[in-house]
Design a protein around this motif. Sequence first.
Motif, PDB file in Angstrom:
ATOM      1  N   PHE A  80       8.504 -17.278   4.490  1.00  0.00           N
ATOM      2  CA  PHE A  80       8.679 -16.947   3.144  1.00  0.00           C
ATOM      3  C   PHE A  80       9.922 -17.752   2.712  1.00  0.00           C
ATOM      4  N   ARG A  81      10.590 -18.434   3.909  1.00  0.00           N
ATOM      5  CA  ARG A  81      11.408 -19.463   3.492  1.00  0.00           C
ATOM      6  C   ARG A  81      11.421 -20.510   4.927  1.00  0.00           C
ATOM      7  N   PRO A  82      11.782 -21.600   4.735  1.00  0.00           N
ATOM      8  CA  PRO A  82      11.954 -22.470   6.017  1.00  0.00           C
ATOM      9  C   PRO A  82      12.498 -21.587   7.034  1.00  0.00           C
ATOM     10  N   ARG A  83      12.091 -21.825   8.433  1.00  0.00           N
ATOM     11  CA  ARG A  83      12.888 -21.120   9.581  1.00  0.00           C
ATOM     12  C   ARG A  83      12.897 -19.728   9.280  1.00  0.00           C
ATOM     13  N   LYS A  84      12.302 -18.901   8.283  1.00  0.00           N
ATOM     14  CA  LYS A  84      12.556 -17.326   8.134  1.00  0.00           C
ATOM     15  C   LYS A  84      11.149 -17.016   8.126  1.00  0.00           C
ATOM     16  N   LEU A  85      10.708 -15.914   8.988  1.00  0.00           N
ATOM     17  CA  LEU A  85       9.638 -15.239   8.978  1.00  0.00           C
ATOM     18  C   LEU A  85       9.703 -13.762   8.347  1.00  0.00           C
ATOM     19  N   GLU A  86       8.286 -13.186   7.657  1.00  0.00           N
ATOM     20  CA  GLU A  86       8.588 -11.935   7.570  1.00  0.00           C
ATOM     21  C   GLU A  86       7.212 -11.157   7.953  1.00  0.00           C
ATOM     22  N   ALA A  87       7.264  -9.969   8.475  1.00  0.00           N
ATOM     23  CA  ALA A  87       5.966  -9.459   8.714  1.00  0.00           C
ATOM     24  C   ALA A  87       5.572  -8.351   7.714  1.00  0.00           C
ATOM     25  N   VAL A  88       4.417  -8.338   7.274  1.00  0.00           N
ATOM     26  CA  VAL A  88       3.763  -7.569   6.288  1.00  0.00           C
ATOM     27  C   VAL A  88       2.865  -6.650   6.726  1.00  0.00           C
ATOM     28  N   TYR A  89       2.986  -5.407   6.771  1.00  0.00           N
ATOM     29  CA  TYR A  89       2.085  -4.388   7.309  1.00  0.00           C
ATOM     30  C   TYR A  89       1.265  -3.993   5.910  1.00  0.00           C
ATOM     31  N   ASN A  90       0.057  -3.831   6.219  1.00  0.00           N
ATOM     32  CA  ASN A  90      -0.851  -3.176   5.050  1.00  0.00           C
ATOM     33  C   ASN A  90      -1.071  -1.896   5.505  1.00  0.00           C
ATOM     34  N   ILE A  91      -0.911  -1.083   4.570  1.00  0.00           N
ATOM     35  CA  ILE A  91      -0.856   0.468   4.738  1.00  0.00           C
ATOM     36  C   ILE A  91      -2.221   1.107   3.756  1.00  0.00           C
ATOM     37  N   THR A  92      -2.911   1.903   4.312  1.00  0.00           N
ATOM     38  CA  THR A  92      -3.946   2.820   3.660  1.00  0.00           C
ATOM     39  C   THR A  92      -3.465   3.928   3.749  1.00  0.00           C
ATOM     40  N   GLU A  93      -2.922   4.733   2.960  1.00  0.00           N
ATOM     41  CA  GLU A  93      -2.547   6.057   3.116  1.00  0.00           C
ATOM     42  C   GLU A  93      -3.515   6.988   2.899  1.00  0.00           C
ATOM     43  N   GLY A  94      -4.441   6.980   2.173  1.00  0.00           N
ATOM     44  CA  GLY A  94      -5.411   8.211   2.018  1.00  0.00           C
ATOM     45  C   GLY A  94      -4.830   9.190   1.357  1.00  0.00           C
ATOM     46  N   PRO A  95      -5.457  10.442   1.270  1.00  0.00           N
ATOM     47  CA  PRO A  95      -4.690  11.566   0.506  1.00  0.00           C
ATOM     48  C   PRO A  95      -3.671  12.226   1.371  1.00  0.00           C
TER      49      PRO A  95
ATOM     50  N   GLY B 203       0.841  -1.077   0.041  1.00  0.00           N
ATOM     51  CA  GLY B 203      -0.016   0.092   0.093  1.00  0.00           C
ATOM     52  C   GLY B 203       0.786   1.307  -0.017  1.00  0.00           C
ATOM     53  N   ASN B 204       2.034   1.059  -0.167  1.00  0.00           N
ATOM     54  CA  ASN B 204       3.057   2.365  -0.188  1.00  0.00           C
ATOM     55  C   ASN B 204       3.133   2.781  -1.444  1.00  0.00           C
ATOM     56  N   THR B 205       2.885   4.015  -1.660  1.00  0.00           N
ATOM     57  CA  THR B 205       2.901   4.633  -2.946  1.00  0.00           C
ATOM     58  C   THR B 205       4.272   5.397  -3.363  1.00  0.00           C
ATOM     59  N   TYR B 206       5.315   5.270  -2.636  1.00  0.00           N
ATOM     60  CA  TYR B 206       6.249   6.183  -2.825  1.00  0.00           C
ATOM     61  C   TYR B 206       6.874   5.934  -4.139  1.00  0.00           C
ATOM     62  N   GLN B 207       7.241   7.190  -4.815  1.00  0.00           N
ATOM     63  CA  GLN B 207       7.949   7.006  -6.258  1.00  0.00           C
ATOM     64  C   GLN B 207       9.191   7.879  -6.083  1.00  0.00           C
ATOM     65  N   PRO B 208      10.580   7.116  -6.284  1.00  0.00           N
ATOM     66  CA  PRO B 208      11.782   8.264  -6.075  1.00  0.00           C
ATOM     67  C   PRO B 208      11.586   9.449  -7.166  1.00  0.00           C
ATOM     68  N   PRO B 209      11.751  10.675  -6.657  1.00  0.00           N
ATOM     69  CA  PRO B 209      11.727  11.631  -7.368  1.00  0.00           C
ATOM     70  C   PRO B 209      12.474  11.937  -8.423  1.00  0.00           C
ATOM     71  N   GLY B 210      12.310  12.000  -9.854  1.00  0.00           N
ATOM     72  CA  GLY B 210      12.976  12.199 -10.839  1.00  0.00           C
ATOM     73  C   GLY B 210      13.807  13.437 -10.853  1.00  0.00           C
ATOM     74  N   PHE B 211      14.846  13.486 -11.796  1.00  0.00           N
ATOM     75  CA  PHE B 211      16.034  14.659 -11.946  1.00  0.00           C
ATOM     76  C   PHE B 211      15.227  15.844 -11.815  1.00  0.00           C
ATOM     77  N   GLY B 212      14.239  16.278 -12.503  1.00  0.00           N
ATOM     78  CA  GLY B 212      13.419  17.513 -12.701  1.00  0.00           C
ATOM     79  C   GLY B 212      12.865  17.979 -11.137  1.00  0.00           C
ATOM     80  N   GLU B 213      12.394  17.044 -10.439  1.00  0.00           N
ATOM     81  CA  GLU B 213      11.740  17.260  -9.237  1.00  0.00           C
ATOM     82  C   GLU B 213      12.993  17.752  -8.181  1.00  0.00           C
ATOM     83  N   ARG B 214      14.092  16.848  -8.307  1.00  0.00           N
ATOM     84  CA  ARG B 214      15.199  16.947  -7.415  1.00  0.00           C
ATOM     85  C   ARG B 214      15.647  18.459  -7.498  1.00  0.00           C
ATOM     86  N   PHE B 215      15.803  18.942  -9.030  1.00  0.00           N
ATOM     87  CA  PHE B 215      16.434  20.395  -9.332  1.00  0.00           C
ATOM     88  C   PHE B 215      15.472  21.213  -8.854  1.00  0.00           C
ATOM     89  N   LYS B 216      14.095  21.131  -9.148  1.00  0.00           N
ATOM     90  CA  LYS B 216      13.129  22.080  -8.436  1.00  0.00           C
ATOM     91  C   LYS B 216      13.003  22.045  -7.000  1.00  0.00           C
TER      92      LYS B 216
END
Length: 787
Positions: A277-292, A190-203
């Motif tokens: 996700f593999r034998p003897r290995k766990l992962e924690a999954v957080y579901n995120i509802t970001e909203g506006p 649910g995370n919608t992050y997108q790295p900024p492009g060069f133009g956004e970083r310049f701005k």
Amino acid sequence: MFFKIHPLPPALAALLLSVLALPAAVIRDIRVEAVDVHFNDRDFVLAATQVRPGDAVDQRRISRDVKNLMGTGRFSFVDSELVAAGEDFDLVYRVAVKPRLEKPVTVEGAAEMGERHIRKWLELEPGDAVDDAILSMRSRKVREEYHRRFYPEVKVSWEIITEPATGFARVIYRVKEGGRASLRRVKFTGNTYQPPGFGERFKAGLSRREAVSPASVPPEQLEAVVRPRLWHIFSFFTKRGVYNPDELDADRDALRALYLDRGYLDAEISPPAVEYFRPRKLEAVYNITEGPQYRLGEINLRGHTRFTADELQALVKLRPGDIAGMGAINRTAETLRDYYWNRGYMRAGVRPRLRPRASEPVVDLDFQFHEGDVVNIRYVDIRGNTRTKDHVIRRELAVYPGELYNMVKVRQSERILRNMGFFSNVSSYPRETGEPFRDDLVFEVEETRTGQFMLGAGYSSIDEIIGFVEVSQGNFDLFGWPTFTGAGQKLRLRAQVGNETEEYLMSLTEPWFLGRKLTLGGEVYRTVRKNLSDYYNERRLGGAITLGKPLKGFFQRANLRYGLEEITIYDVSSNAVQRIQDEEGSRLVSSLKLTLIHDTRDNFFVPTRGVRATVASRLTGGPLAGDVDMYGLEADVSAYYPLWFGHVFNLRGWAAVVQEYGKDDDVRIFDRLFLGGARTLRGFKYRYVSPYEEGEPIGGKTAALAAVEYTVPITRKILRAAVFYELGNVWMDAYDMDTSYCSDAGIGLRLDVPGFPIRVDYAWPLEISGDVERTSARFNFWLGYGF
């Protein structure tokens, strides 16, 4: 005047008359009836209760006795009943007796841990009371120990087999261990992050506004919150990676705070789903509802009358259109509150209030003020200082009677008192006096131990085996018989004897000399060093007086030190170069050293940010008399930069020069400069980076060193790993440097145990300059903090 009296209803009147007419009922007898397990110890019940046969019936007293019986711990259930017996009553206690354990608990299913460990964790011995409540409570320890050993799915159950006639029971304890597994990674959906492009970083580089900041929260920031829970290579010692659902659930607040700081005011974080996700290995999954992502609309100040809107508005850096980050909003509210607190309005408060707009993701922001009246300090009261004298505390405070009640200065005073090291706890509060607009200020302190006695042995690659004893008192009082504590003076006595060194030291420091913030310190010492050279030994006997003063400006402190010592060069080898043979004998050295200090480090011993810079000059002989004429200049700078996940990058630069003058035609061997060893160039032997004469290091008059070190925490606040690179050299003549240098690189461990820090490094020499001896990679072991 007339009163109208309403008659009682007939039924109520009859009941009231009957109660008033009857004498109070009494308890004729007390009986005990046991459930399941036989119990005939009536005397035990009477000993734990107060109601007796012949007493009037009092339900409150009976209820109190029921609680007393439960409090004995012998029963799992207690109830009472009044049974009619003619005109009186019998009191019957019905009890469920906890059976006693007949023999050790029988454990089934603990194939990995073994029965012995389970019994140890249960802490139940034959004769102990047992019931479901007790076993449920003791089972928490069993589950915790399994979790610590990476068994997240362990399940426990039990069976209590009771013999009613004897009151004893057997317990069968069953364990389903499950498989071993550790928490290895975390994911966010649910995370919608997108790295900024060069133009956004310049701005973004052209604007200071948050409006051009990238949306959402970068995944690495989210991972940083949960990363301390994840397994790593040292988890065998640290127990990181143990699956604890309560801890993972608690992290949701910190994760949501990241979204709130970026304006996602409706963000929700679900409880984590943990899966393999593999034998003897766990992962924690957080579901995120970001909203506006919300932005700020109107920004208003409401309820202020003491200061103008222009004065307060100048403190508000937020602007309409900015991202509505709760961190920035709360910091602005604190800034506005501090403005009032700085001016004596100690009861003032500022509360931010958000008003969402219905049609768009915009919130209008109101800062609501509660101002109160200005308050002055009538008296400062110190409480809880059983050893430390009042004036030692008062002289450090930033607030005084008669001043406005400045909460910022009060908090500053609390920090100063905590940093003195005399108190385990410091707090303050206002005390109303009955006088309008005047309160007392009370500081509550709790004394802590300030004396220390250390006895031990150690090893370093320079000093080899050493034994030491040290007595220190950080809150000493020279004239405070019989305890000699409470005046804030620093006393240190140390004796150290080893294969290569010998040291005896006594020092005393007065931090407020002549009632001013001047530090006066004195020390006397005797040292013997046999590790300086293969060709001679050195002995020093002397003392010093130091006067220190705080400064304003870049340099925050100046220390002026005068020392007088006798330095003896002895046991000079017959095959030493002539320069060293000429140094044999004793000389009286009189010197004066001025040191300027700039220090912004967050921690004096294990810093993570800030800079420490020192500039020093030393004059020996000349107008100070003595047998040696020499002067020296030195500069040392260390800068610390915090990175991610507790990583720290350290840069250091050091340079020094010494020069003879007057009656001396050269700098003595004990004043010359050397590099190499655990404190400087770690890839080279101690003092072996130096100019040479006939294959023998003789030291130089100019030296410089540059180093970079990168440290990574392995366990929080205790163990760190390091990688480093160093280069430097020593040149023969004063102010004469060229581009030749020696360099090394290495790895190390830092064990930051308070009072006993250990540094272990392994370094490889890289570049070699001049006649410096080439060596293989070297271990360096050092007791003490680094540069």
